[in-house]
Design a protein around this motif. Structure first.
Motif, PDB file in Angstrom:
ATOM      1  N   ALA B  52     -61.274 -30.823  59.913  1.00  0.00           N
ATOM      2  CA  ALA B  52     -60.411 -31.593  60.801  1.00  0.00           C
ATOM      3  C   ALA B  52     -59.854 -32.816  60.089  1.00  0.00           C
ATOM      4  N   PRO B  56     -55.573 -32.700  59.647  1.00  0.00           N
ATOM      5  CA  PRO B  56     -55.572 -33.270  60.996  1.00  0.00           C
ATOM      6  C   PRO B  56     -54.505 -32.645  61.905  1.00  0.00           C
ATOM      7  N   THR B  57     -53.411 -32.163  61.356  1.00  0.00           N
ATOM      8  CA  THR B  57     -52.345 -31.653  62.217  1.00  0.00           C
ATOM      9  C   THR B  57     -52.542 -30.187  62.582  1.00  0.00           C
ATOM     10  N   ARG B  60     -57.154 -29.172  64.891  1.00  0.00           N
ATOM     11  CA  ARG B  60     -57.376 -30.338  65.745  1.00  0.00           C
ATOM     12  C   ARG B  60     -58.772 -30.346  66.361  1.00  0.00           C
ATOM     13  N   SER B  63     -59.617 -33.711  67.948  1.00  0.00           N
ATOM     14  CA  SER B  63     -58.716 -34.295  68.940  1.00  0.00           C
ATOM     15  C   SER B  63     -59.430 -34.375  70.285  1.00  0.00           C
ATOM     16  N   GLU B  64     -59.038 -35.391  71.071  1.00  0.00           N
ATOM     17  CA  GLU B  64     -59.712 -35.606  72.352  1.00  0.00           C
ATOM     18  C   GLU B  64     -59.654 -34.389  73.272  1.00  0.00           C
ATOM     19  N   ASN B  66     -59.429 -31.298  72.595  1.00  0.00           N
ATOM     20  CA  ASN B  66     -60.288 -30.227  72.098  1.00  0.00           C
ATOM     21  C   ASN B  66     -61.751 -30.512  72.394  1.00  0.00           C
TER      22      ASN B  66
END
Ligand code: ATP
Ligand code: MG
Lengths: 268, 353
Positions: B52, B56-57, B60, B63-64, B66
Motif C-alpha cells: 500500500a 498508494p494509488t 488502496r 485507505s479509510e 477499505n
C-alpha cells in the motif's frame, strides 16, 4: 422365543461363588458387599466382597481380565455396580459419579493414566479441581506454584522441569508419574493405585512403594493393584486374589507366604 | 516425608525466564496452537502495508473506506466463529450455526417490526428491537441446548445431529417467514449500538472485540474453559477425574447457538435487511476460520486469539483479492489452500517441538 431367552438368562446368572475371606476388623473405611457388574451378558464382577480397613494397604491381585480395574473404577465412582451394596465407614452410600467417591475421600491412579495429552502438566493436575477465586476464574500462579511443589515430591520425576509442558510430549513413565503426583496431592482417606508402576523405573518404583507405606502412618489406606507379587509383599498388609470377577483367596500377610499367593494367582 | 525436589524446576523456570525476548517469542510460536498463524498473519499484514505504501494509488489497502469495509466484513463470521471454536475445543461440531444465523435474525426482526421497532413506523418503539433481539438470542441458545441434549442423550456424533438441525432450521426459516428478504431498520438507540461507527470502526467489530475478550477470559482463565479443553482433549480422563461432560458440552453448544444468533442479528442490523438464505454455508467458513487459527478438528486444542487471527487472515485475503480486482472465486480457492497450508504448518511446528 420367550422361553428360550428366559432360559438363557438363567444360564448366565451368577453362580454362587466360593467366598473365602477375612472378616473386617472394626468398621472398614469402605466395604463392597455382593457386588455384581454386568456388561451386557458378560459378568465382570460376580458377587464380589471387598473391604479396606483403616491404616492398611490391600494388595489386589489376579490374572488379566480378572476384574481388578472394574472394581477400582467402581470404587472411584465412574463405573456403578449392577447390584450390590457399598458402605463407607459403615454408612450405605451410592458411588454413581466421581463426586460421590470424592465425598468418600477416595483418590485413584487409573491404569490408563487419565491425563489429557493436549493440556499442560499443571492444567492436568488441577483438572476439575482448579484453584479459583469465587467467580470461578483460575489462579494460575497459585496452581503453578503448587504444581512445582507436587512434581518435586511423591515420585521424583526425571526430566520434568517445566510444569507448562504439554503432557503429550512426556514419556510413558513421566506421564504415569504426573498421574501419581496428582492423586497423591489430592489423596484423603483412600488411595487406589491400579498398576501404578507399570511404566516406572526401578528407582521410581521403590520410591512409590516406600511412599505407599509411609501414607499408612499418615492415615491414608491404599489398594495396590499389581502383577508383581514381590512389590505387593513389600508393602501390603492383606492380599485379595481375584479370578473371573470373584474373590478366590484372601489372607493377611502374616498368615500366608509369597508361594501361596503366587499359587492362587496362577492356578485360578 | 520426602525432601522437596523442586529446586531444579525452579532453576529451569528461572533459566527460561532469563532468555532473550526472541527466544521466548520462538518458544511461543512453537508451543501455541495459533503460533504458526500469528506469524503468517504478521507477514501478510507487512506485505499489504508495504504494498500500500509502494503503490498508494493502485493498491488502496490503507485507505479509510477499505479499512472500514474490511473490518465490517470480519465481524459477523468472527462472532459466529467464537462460538463454533469454543464448541470445537469441547470436541463437538455445530453445522447448523449458519441456518440459526438466519432463523434467529428473521425471528428477531419480525418481532421487532411487529412490536413497532421499525425506524419508519408510526409511534416507533425504542425497546422493540431489544425485545426482538432477546427472543432471537434465546432461541439460538435454546437450539444449542437441544442439539446438545439430542447428541448426548442418544450418544451420536454432533456432526449428524447438527446436519439434521441445519436442514430443520433452514426449513423453519422458510416456514416462519417465506423466502422474501425482510426489512430490518431498527429504531434508536438499537441502530446506533449495532450499526453506528467510531470513525472507521463499525459497531459490529467493536462487538466482536468485546466478545473476543470475554471469551478469552472464559476459555483461558475460567474453570469452565479448562473443562472445555479437558472434555474435548480426553473425555474419559475428564470423567475419571470428576468433570461432568454432559453439563460442559451443553454449555458449549449453548454458547455456539447464542453466538450464531448474535452474529445473524448484528449482520442484519448492519445491512438493514435479512435474507432467509443468507447464513447458508457460513458454518463452514466459521469452522475454516477456527481450523486456520490452530483448532484441532478432534477437539482439545485451540485459542481465542487463533479464532480472531484466523478470521482476520481470511478476510484480509478476500480484501486484497477485491483490491486487485480478482474475481470472487479466487477467494474460495485461496481460503481452501490456506486451510490446508495452515494445518500443515501447525503439524510441522508441533513435530519439530
Ligand atoms: N466397558 C466394558 N465393556 C465390556 N466388557 C468390559 C468392559 N470393561 C471391562 N470389561 C471386561 O471385564 C473384564 C475385567 O476387566 P478388568 O479391566 O477389570 O480386568 P483387570 O483385572 O484389570 O485386568 P488387567 O490386569 O489386564 O488390567 C475383562 O474381561 C474385560 O474384557
Ligand atoms: Mg486392569
Amino acid at each position: 422365543m420367550m422361553n428360550a431367552s428366559t432360559a438363557k438368562v438363567e444360564v448366565i446368572a451368577p453362580r454362587e461363588p466360593r467366598s473365602p475371606g477375612v472378616k473386617p476388623a472394626g468398621t472398614p473405611l469402605l466395604e463392597m458387599r455382593n457386588i455384581v457388574k454386568r456388561y451386557g451378558a458378560f459378568v465382570a464382577l460376580n458377587r464380589m466382597n471387598f473391604h479396606i480397613g483403616e491404616n492398611e494397604v490391600v494388595g489386589l491381585l489376579g490374572d488379566n481380565g480378572a476384574g481388578k480395574s472394574t472394581l477400582v473404577k467402581m470404587m472411584s465412582g465412574i463405573n456403578p455396580p449392577t447390584s450390590g451394596e457399598i458402605y463407607a465407614r459403615g454408612g450405605k452410600v451410592a458411588l454413581n459419579c466421581r463426586a460421590d467417591s470424592e465425598a468418600a475421600g477416595i483418590e485413584t491412579i487409573y491404569q490408563d493414566i487419565a491425563l489429557v495429552d493436549s493440556m499442560p502438566i499443571t492444567r492436568n493436575i488441577f483438572m476439575g479441581r482448579e484453584i479459583t477465586n469465587r467467580w470461578g476464574f483460575m489462579k494460575h500462579k497459585a496452581m503453578e506454584r503448587t504444581a512445582i511443589e507436587i512434581l518435586g515430591s511423591a515420585v521424583q520425576i526425571s526430566g520434568i522441569d517445566d510444569p507448562e509442558k504439554e503432557v503429550g510430549f512426556l514419556s510413558g513413565g513421566q506421564k504415569q508419574a504426573v498421574a501419581i503426583a496428582r492423586a497423591v496431592h489430592f489423596k484423603r482417606n483412600i488411595l487406589l493405585l491400579d498398576e501404578p508402576t507399570s511404566a516406572l523405573s526401578v528407582r521410581e518404583t521403590e520410591h512409590l512403594l516406600g511412599y505407599v507405606r509411609d501414607l499408612k502412618s499418615e492415615g491414608t489406606s491404599s489398594v495396590l493393584v499389581t502383577h508383581n507379587i514381590y512389590h505387593a509383599f513389600q508393602v501390603c498388609d492383606r492380599f485379595v486374589v481375584m479370578s473371573h470377577g470373584a474373590k478366590v483367596f484372601e489372607a493377611r500377610k502374616e498368615d500366608t507366604t509369597i508361594e501361596e499367593v503366587t499359587d492362587h494367582v496362577i492356578r485360578t | 516425608m520426602s525432601v522437596s525436589q523442586s529446586a531444579h524446576i525452579h532453576a529451569a523456570i528461572a533459566a527460561r525466564n532469563d532468555r532473550s525476548l526472541a527466544a521466548k517469542a520462538i518458544d511461543w510460536i512453537r508451543t501455541r496452537p495459533e503460533g504458526g498463524i500469528a506469524v503468517l498473519f504478521v507477514l501478510v499484514q507487512i506485505a499489504c502495508v508495504a504494498g500500500a505504501l509502494a503503490f498508494p494509488t493502485s493498491f488502496r489497502y490503507l485507505s479509510e473506506p477499505n479499512i472500514a469495509v474490511l473490518l465490517k466484513s470480519i465481524a459477523p463470521i468472527g462472532i459466529m466463529a467464537l462460538g463454533v471454536g469454543v464448541l470445537m475445543i469441547a470436541g463437538e461440531f455445530d453445522l447448523s450455526v449458519g441456518a440459526l444465523y438466519s432463523f434467529c435474525a428473521i425471528v428477531a426482526a419480525t418481532l421487532s417490526n411487529q412490536w413497532g421497532g421499525d425506524a419508519g413506523a408510526e409511534g416507533a418503539s425504542s425497546l422493540a428491537p431489544f425485545g426482538g433481539m432477546l427472543v432471537g438470542l434465546a432461541i439460538g441458545t435454546l437450539a444449542g441446548v437441544i442439539h446438545a441434549l439430542v447428541t448426548l442423550r442418544f450418544n451420536i456424533p454432533s456432526f449428524i445431529t447438527t446436519l439434521g438441525a441445519m436442514l430443520l432450521w433452514k426449513g423453519a426459516t422458510l416456514l416462519y417467514h417465506g423466502a422474501a428478504s425482510l426489512r430490518f431498520k431498527p429504531t434508536e438507540p438499537f441502530d446506533t449500538i449495532f450499526d453506528g461507527s467510531l470513525g472507521v470502526v463499525h459497531a459490529s467489530i467493536i462487538w466482536f472485540a468485546v466478545f473476543a475478550v470475554i471469551f478469552h477470559f472464559i476459555l483461558h482463565h475460567h474453570r469452565i474453559g479448562n473443562h472445555f479443553f479437558a472434555v474435548g482433549g480426553n473425555q474419559k480422563a475428564a470423567v475419571a477425574i470428576g468433570i461432568n461432560p454432559t453439563r460442559t458440552k451443553i454449555i458449549a453448544f449453548a454458547i455456539a447457538g447464542f453466538m450464531a444468533a448474535l452474529s445473524g442479528i448484528v449482520a442484519g442490523a448492519r445491512v438493514g435487511s435479512i435474507q432467509p438464505g443468507g447464513g447458508l454455508g457460513l458454518e463452514l467458513v466459521a469452522i475454516a476460520a477456527c481450523v486456520i487459527g490452530g483448532h484441532a478438528l478432534m477437539g482439545g486444542r485451540g485459542s481465542i486469539l487463533g479464532i480472531v487471527l484466523g478470521t482476520c487472515l481470511m478476510f484480509t485475503i478476500q480484501d486484497v483479492l477485491l483490491l486487485l480486482r480478482a474475481p470472487g472465486f479466487y477467494f474460495e480457492m485461496f481460503v481452501g489452500g490456506l486451510i490446508v497450508v495452515a494445518v500443515i504448518t501447525n503439524m510441522a511446528i508441533r513435530r519439530k517441538n
